[in-house]
Design a protein around this motif. Sequence first.
Motif, PDB file in Angstrom:
ATOM      1  N   MET A   1      28.368  -8.839 -14.408  1.00  0.00           N
ATOM      2  CA  MET A   1      26.836  -8.025 -14.860  1.00  0.00           C
ATOM      3  C   MET A   1      26.387  -7.008 -13.190  1.00  0.00           C
ATOM      4  O   MET A   1      27.166  -7.289 -12.164  1.00  0.00           O
ATOM      5  N   ASP A   2      25.651  -6.566 -13.592  1.00  0.00           N
ATOM      6  CA  ASP A   2      24.746  -5.986 -12.605  1.00  0.00           C
ATOM      7  C   ASP A   2      23.940  -6.468 -11.410  1.00  0.00           C
ATOM      8  O   ASP A   2      23.600  -7.807 -11.567  1.00  0.00           O
ATOM      9  N   LYS A   3      24.436  -6.061 -10.088  1.00  0.00           N
ATOM     10  CA  LYS A   3      23.899  -7.138  -8.854  1.00  0.00           C
ATOM     11  C   LYS A   3      21.935  -6.897  -9.267  1.00  0.00           C
ATOM     12  O   LYS A   3      21.700  -8.428  -8.983  1.00  0.00           O
ATOM     13  N   PHE A   4      21.717  -6.185  -9.293  1.00  0.00           N
ATOM     14  CA  PHE A   4      19.852  -6.052  -9.424  1.00  0.00           C
ATOM     15  C   PHE A   4      19.684  -7.592 -10.515  1.00  0.00           C
ATOM     16  O   PHE A   4      18.689  -8.196 -10.543  1.00  0.00           O
ATOM     17  N   PHE A   5      20.867  -7.155 -11.841  1.00  0.00           N
ATOM     18  CA  PHE A   5      19.739  -8.095 -12.633  1.00  0.00           C
ATOM     19  C   PHE A   5      20.415  -9.970 -12.025  1.00  0.00           C
ATOM     20  O   PHE A   5      18.895 -10.693 -12.462  1.00  0.00           O
ATOM     21  N   ASN A   6      20.990  -9.691 -11.256  1.00  0.00           N
ATOM     22  CA  ASN A   6      21.543 -10.958 -10.750  1.00  0.00           C
ATOM     23  C   ASN A   6      20.458 -11.744 -10.566  1.00  0.00           C
ATOM     24  O   ASN A   6      19.985 -13.022 -10.613  1.00  0.00           O
ATOM     25  N   ASN A  72      14.682  -1.834 -21.618  1.00  0.00           N
ATOM     26  CA  ASN A  72      14.596  -1.136 -22.565  1.00  0.00           C
ATOM     27  C   ASN A  72      16.734  -0.007 -21.595  1.00  0.00           C
ATOM     28  O   ASN A  72      17.123   0.551 -23.147  1.00  0.00           O
ATOM     29  N   GLU A  73      17.189  -0.836 -20.844  1.00  0.00           N
ATOM     30  CA  GLU A  73      18.260  -0.461 -20.595  1.00  0.00           C
ATOM     31  C   GLU A  73      19.447  -1.595 -22.051  1.00  0.00           C
ATOM     32  O   GLU A  73      19.085  -2.851 -21.746  1.00  0.00           O
ATOM     33  N   GLY A  74      19.723  -1.266 -21.944  1.00  0.00           N
ATOM     34  CA  GLY A  74      20.982  -2.042 -23.294  1.00  0.00           C
ATOM     35  C   GLY A  74      21.471  -2.689 -23.248  1.00  0.00           C
ATOM     36  O   GLY A  74      21.838  -3.834 -24.044  1.00  0.00           O
ATOM     37  N   ARG A  75      22.310  -2.435 -22.330  1.00  0.00           N
ATOM     38  CA  ARG A  75      23.458  -3.384 -21.917  1.00  0.00           C
ATOM     39  C   ARG A  75      22.606  -5.047 -20.883  1.00  0.00           C
ATOM     40  O   ARG A  75      23.502  -5.990 -20.669  1.00  0.00           O
ATOM     41  N   LEU A  76      21.266  -5.178 -20.515  1.00  0.00           N
ATOM     42  CA  LEU A  76      20.863  -6.113 -20.082  1.00  0.00           C
ATOM     43  C   LEU A  76      19.901  -6.986 -21.410  1.00  0.00           C
ATOM     44  O   LEU A  76      19.587  -6.853 -22.090  1.00  0.00           O
ATOM     45  N   PRO A  77      20.833  -8.536 -20.789  1.00  0.00           N
ATOM     46  CA  PRO A  77      20.521  -9.497 -21.992  1.00  0.00           C
ATOM     47  C   PRO A  77      18.946  -9.744 -21.726  1.00  0.00           C
ATOM     48  O   PRO A  77      18.424  -9.473 -20.596  1.00  0.00           O
ATOM     49  N   ALA A  78      18.200 -10.280 -22.744  1.00  0.00           N
ATOM     50  CA  ALA A  78      16.964 -11.010 -22.735  1.00  0.00           C
ATOM     51  C   ALA A  78      17.357 -11.888 -22.524  1.00  0.00           C
ATOM     52  O   ALA A  78      18.327 -12.739 -21.923  1.00  0.00           O
ATOM     53  N   GLU A  95      12.007  -2.695 -11.744  1.00  0.00           N
ATOM     54  CA  GLU A  95      12.783  -1.970 -10.863  1.00  0.00           C
ATOM     55  C   GLU A  95      14.289  -2.234 -12.000  1.00  0.00           C
ATOM     56  O   GLU A  95      14.885  -1.403 -11.821  1.00  0.00           O
ATOM     57  N   LEU A  96      14.437  -3.203 -13.414  1.00  0.00           N
ATOM     58  CA  LEU A  96      15.298  -2.626 -13.370  1.00  0.00           C
ATOM     59  C   LEU A  96      15.680  -1.876 -14.129  1.00  0.00           C
ATOM     60  O   LEU A  96      16.895  -1.354 -14.681  1.00  0.00           O
ATOM     61  N   SER A  97      14.791  -1.754 -15.406  1.00  0.00           N
ATOM     62  CA  SER A  97      15.055  -0.006 -16.370  1.00  0.00           C
ATOM     63  C   SER A  97      13.344   0.617 -16.622  1.00  0.00           C
ATOM     64  O   SER A  97      13.110   0.544 -15.579  1.00  0.00           O
ATOM     65  N   PRO A  98      13.874   1.705 -16.595  1.00  0.00           N
ATOM     66  CA  PRO A  98      12.156   2.669 -17.168  1.00  0.00           C
ATOM     67  C   PRO A  98      11.135   1.761 -17.686  1.00  0.00           C
ATOM     68  O   PRO A  98       9.941   2.268 -17.561  1.00  0.00           O
ATOM     69  N   PHE A  99      11.916   1.294 -18.989  1.00  0.00           N
ATOM     70  CA  PHE A  99      10.601   0.487 -19.250  1.00  0.00           C
ATOM     71  C   PHE A  99      10.957  -1.178 -19.832  1.00  0.00           C
ATOM     72  O   PHE A  99      12.267  -1.665 -19.888  1.00  0.00           O
ATOM     73  N   ALA A 100      10.367  -2.404 -19.274  1.00  0.00           N
ATOM     74  CA  ALA A 100      10.015  -3.631 -19.046  1.00  0.00           C
ATOM     75  C   ALA A 100       9.439  -4.356 -19.775  1.00  0.00           C
ATOM     76  O   ALA A 100       7.929  -3.489 -19.462  1.00  0.00           O
ATOM     77  N   TRP A 101       9.670  -5.171 -20.530  1.00  0.00           N
ATOM     78  CA  TRP A 101       8.357  -6.071 -21.303  1.00  0.00           C
ATOM     79  C   TRP A 101       8.746  -7.732 -21.031  1.00  0.00           C
ATOM     80  O   TRP A 101       9.270  -8.090 -21.425  1.00  0.00           O
TER      81      TRP A 101
END
Length: 125
Positions: A1-6, A72-78, A95-101
């Motif tokens: 998994m992405d270090k920024f996501f972690n 909206n970054e498809g590889r990131l889990p909810a 910061e992880l994606s152009p759109f976040a909700w």
Amino acid sequence: MDKFFNACVEALGKEKEVYDEERTIRAFNRFLEAFSFAVIEINWEKYPDHKVISGPKDLKGLKLNDCFIFWNEGRLPAVKTTFSQAIKCRQKIAELSPFAWIVGANYDWVLEFHSQGKVRFTFAD
């Protein structure tokens, strides 16, 4: 998994659940059904009472509890967490994606983070 996501997930603390791919897809599809979209962002014209948010103080008084975080970054889990934890980590989330909700666990409200810094909030119809 992405270090920024972690790092984002770590910052959320103990009150969180990272969904697997199947649960992420189901939860995200429910989100798409609950709100009107225009390409990749919410169609804000359908929500004339929405609020542009300049900071957490703009959300004071709202009784918001559990929520999902979607990107909206498809590889990131909810991720399911509490609203207060999500707001504390809003910068990392955005910061992880152009759109976040950040979406109410009952799909009754949404907070959208746009890559250009705009943040909007509305309740579902």
